[in-house]
Design an enzyme around this catalytic site. Structure first.
Site, PDB file in Angstrom:
ATOM      1  N   SER A 135      -9.023  -0.840 -16.932  1.00 44.26           N
ATOM      2  CA  SER A 135      -9.505  -0.895 -18.492  1.00 44.26           C
ATOM      3  C   SER A 135      -9.073  -0.193 -19.149  1.00 44.26           C
ATOM      4  CB  SER A 135     -10.556  -2.016 -18.487  1.00 44.26           C
ATOM      5  OG  SER A 135     -11.742  -1.419 -17.665  1.00 44.26           O
TER       6      SER A 135
ATOM      7  N   HIS B 125     -11.864  -6.129 -10.275  1.00 42.55           N
ATOM      8  CA  HIS B 125     -12.510  -5.360 -11.974  1.00 42.55           C
ATOM      9  C   HIS B 125     -13.587  -5.520 -12.533  1.00 42.55           C
ATOM     10  CE1 HIS B 125     -13.226  -2.658 -14.674  1.00 42.55           C
ATOM     11  NE2 HIS B 125     -12.382  -2.239 -15.155  1.00 42.55           N
TER      12      HIS B 125
ATOM     13  N   HIS C 121     -17.209   0.394  -4.303  1.00 41.77           N
ATOM     14  CA  HIS C 121     -16.597   0.978  -5.938  1.00 41.77           C
ATOM     15  C   HIS C 121     -15.120   2.101  -5.109  1.00 41.77           C
ATOM     16  CE1 HIS C 121     -16.407   2.875  -9.336  1.00 41.77           C
ATOM     17  NE2 HIS C 121     -16.738   1.716  -9.496  1.00 41.77           N
TER      18      HIS C 121
ATOM     19  N   ARG D 219     -26.238   2.161 -12.612  1.00 40.17           N
ATOM     20  CA  ARG D 219     -25.834   0.805 -13.520  1.00 40.17           C
ATOM     21  C   ARG D 219     -26.716  -0.350 -12.916  1.00 40.17           C
ATOM     22  NH1 ARG D 219     -19.822   0.556 -14.990  1.00 40.17           N
ATOM     23  NH2 ARG D 219     -20.153   0.240 -12.062  1.00 40.17           N
TER      24      ARG D 219
ATOM     25  N   ASP E 240     -21.794  -5.271 -10.700  1.00 43.16           N
ATOM     26  CA  ASP E 240     -21.450  -6.253 -11.256  1.00 43.16           C
ATOM     27  C   ASP E 240     -21.693  -7.536 -10.150  1.00 43.16           C
ATOM     28  OD1 ASP E 240     -19.446  -6.106 -13.212  1.00 43.16           O
ATOM     29  OD2 ASP E 240     -17.889  -5.460 -11.050  1.00 43.16           O
TER      30      ASP E 240
END
Ligand code: CMX
Length: 437
Positions: free
Chosen positions: A242, A272, A319, A328, A374
């Site tokens: 992005s 993504h 990743h 995160r 995620d």
């Protein structure tokens, strides 16, 4: 001119000079050798972008202008002492490189609240023209493009401005766009999932708190969660899809709306940002197929192995840069433990975390078997009542605007040119490395 723009001139002009001198005096220096493997596996590790907002370390995870997520939880202004920092503060930090004061954060909050009122009515007409079952990312991206009629950059460019001033109308466009994204996201959410029962913004709320409010989730906990979510998804260096897509399209001097929309089209890919929704599909399908709400570790293992046997990825894991559990992921788990310790979906996500890394490691090919952002974000949102999965990537997109659009302002401040790498055909590469069939 507002004081942030004055600050950006002060910081940006010398940096632009440095970039010019680097190109002029050191432009022919080799900075890194590039391997064929790097080119053919997604340019991983190839240094080729200039980004100042954040830096991603494979072991440690993300740092925003040098600060880790736990450090920022201490240092950035918050509403409640034990609450989450306001994303306005993180935006200020990424933009200026300085920690914000409470006044800085209030200035940005007020700016965004005012600018959010300027969404033209045709944007809603365009959204309403789409079928309600069009994926929310289709509606979101279409709205972003429809808003580009308001581009201040396009108008300023047509009047014929000096190149070194391009960053100014870019900044204005970015501020407009960021301010309006929560309104658009909440509109799509209420349109698709709540029978078009729309909720007006509350001018007294902050940017992320207002998003929760307009979505109809008005509790203090959800507002805190939204601030956390908006902070941690905001930026991940310059090479992620992005960010890179926004930068690439911006390098043609496309306005912030065009550029950001390109980034959002990339975010909508399952490798993504769409992974957050897919994790929930994967978890629910698992529960359905196994036939129990609370599957055992052995059952999860078997299900994960079946996923791999079918040639599919396990969403939320792996990743391109990270080689450890994503901080995160960890910060979301900590939030869940504090505010929703008994939530079944969090317990399920934790159980998956115990099982999946070993399975991925055993394939011998997955470079990072650990969870990314995620793996738990959907379980967390769901545990706080935001159960409609297709909106998750839109929320990721609202957050991502903070980082990638700050990067766009800096692209213009640095005066970076059109991006145009060289491509070659297969025979060229074969020849280059002496490959014989
Ligand atoms: N499940 C199964 N296989 C995986 C995997 C996973 N979670 N992660 C990597 N692999 C596979 C790759 O598909 C690749 O297989 P092939 O060699 O057969 O093509 C191999 O392992 C090596 O890949 P890698 O170098 O470890 O990973 P990449 O850098 O190519 O890809 C990523 C990174 C994120 C796309 C990948 O780990 C993945 O597909 N994960 C699942 C989707 C996901 O969670 N995406 C979200 C990422 C975070 C975000 O952007 O939001």
């Amino acid at each position: 001119m507002d004081y942030i723009k004055e600050k950006l001139i002060e910081i940006g002009r010398p940096k632009a000079e440095t970039v010019k001198k680097l190109i002029k005096n050191y432009g022919d220096k080799t900075i890194q050798d590039v391997t064929l493997g790097q080119v053919m596996t997604g340019m991983k590790g190839m240094v080729s972008l200039l980004t100042c907002t954040s830096k991603l370390d494979a072991e440690e995870g993300i740092r925003f202008r040098g600060y880790t997520i736990p450090q920022l939880q201490e240092l950035l202004p918050k509403i409640q002492k034990d609450g989450e920092p306001l994303p306005e503060g993180l935006f200020y930090l990424m933009l200026t490189g300085e920690l914000p004061t409470v006044d800085d954060v209030n200035f940005i909050s007020n700016q965004w609240a005012q600018r959010a009122q300027g969404i033209p009515s045709h944007v809603y007409d365009v959204i309403n023209a789409l079928p309600k079952d069009a994926h929310p990312m289709i509606q979101f991206n279409t709205a972003i493009l429809a808003m580009s009629t308001e581009s201040q950059f396009r108008k300023a460019y047509l009047t014929g401005m000096d190149k070194k001033d391009y960053w100014g109308p870019t900044y204005e466009g970015v501020m407009d766009l960021i301010s309006r994204l929560p309104v658009i996201a909440a509109y799509i959410y209420r349109r698709v999932f709540h029978n078009e029962n729309y909720i007006d913004p509350d001018p007294n709320l902050d940017w992320a708190g207002n998003l929760a409010h307009m979505m109809g989730h008005d509790s203090d906990e959800v507002k805190r969660l939204m601030r956390l979510y908006m902070n941690i998804h905001s930026d991940h260096e310059g090479g992620n899809v992005s960010a890179h897509a926004t930068h690439l399209v911006g390098s043609a001097l496309s306005n912030p709306y065009y550029s950001f929309s390109a980034g959002m089209n990339g975010l909508a890919g399952p490798l993504h940002g769409m992974a957050n929704q897919n994790v929930m599909h994967w978890l629910h399908k698992m529960v359905r197929e196994i036939g129990v709400e609370n599957p055992s570790e052995a059952q999860i293992k078997e299900y994960a192995e079946t996923t791999l046997k079918k040639g599919q990825v396990i969403p939320g894991y792996g990743h391109a840069v990270l080689r450890k559990t994503d901080p995160r992921f960890t910060v979301q788990l900590e939030f869940a433990k504090k505010y929703a310790p008994d939530a079944p979906l969090i317990q399920l996500a934790e159980k998956v975390y115990k099982v999946v890394p070993d399975i991925l490691l055993s394939t011998g090919k997955v470079k990072n078997p650990w969870p990314n952002v995620d793996a738990i974000s959907g379980s967390l949102l769901s545990s706080f009542g935001i159960t409609e999965y297709p909106i998750y990537t839109v929320l990721f997109g609202v957050s991502r605007s903070l980082g990638v659009l700050t990067q766009l302002i800096w692209d213009r401040l640095y005066g970076l040119p059109l991006e145009r790498p060289k491509s070659q055909n297969l025979a060229w590469y074969m020849d280059k490395v002496g490959y014989k069939e």
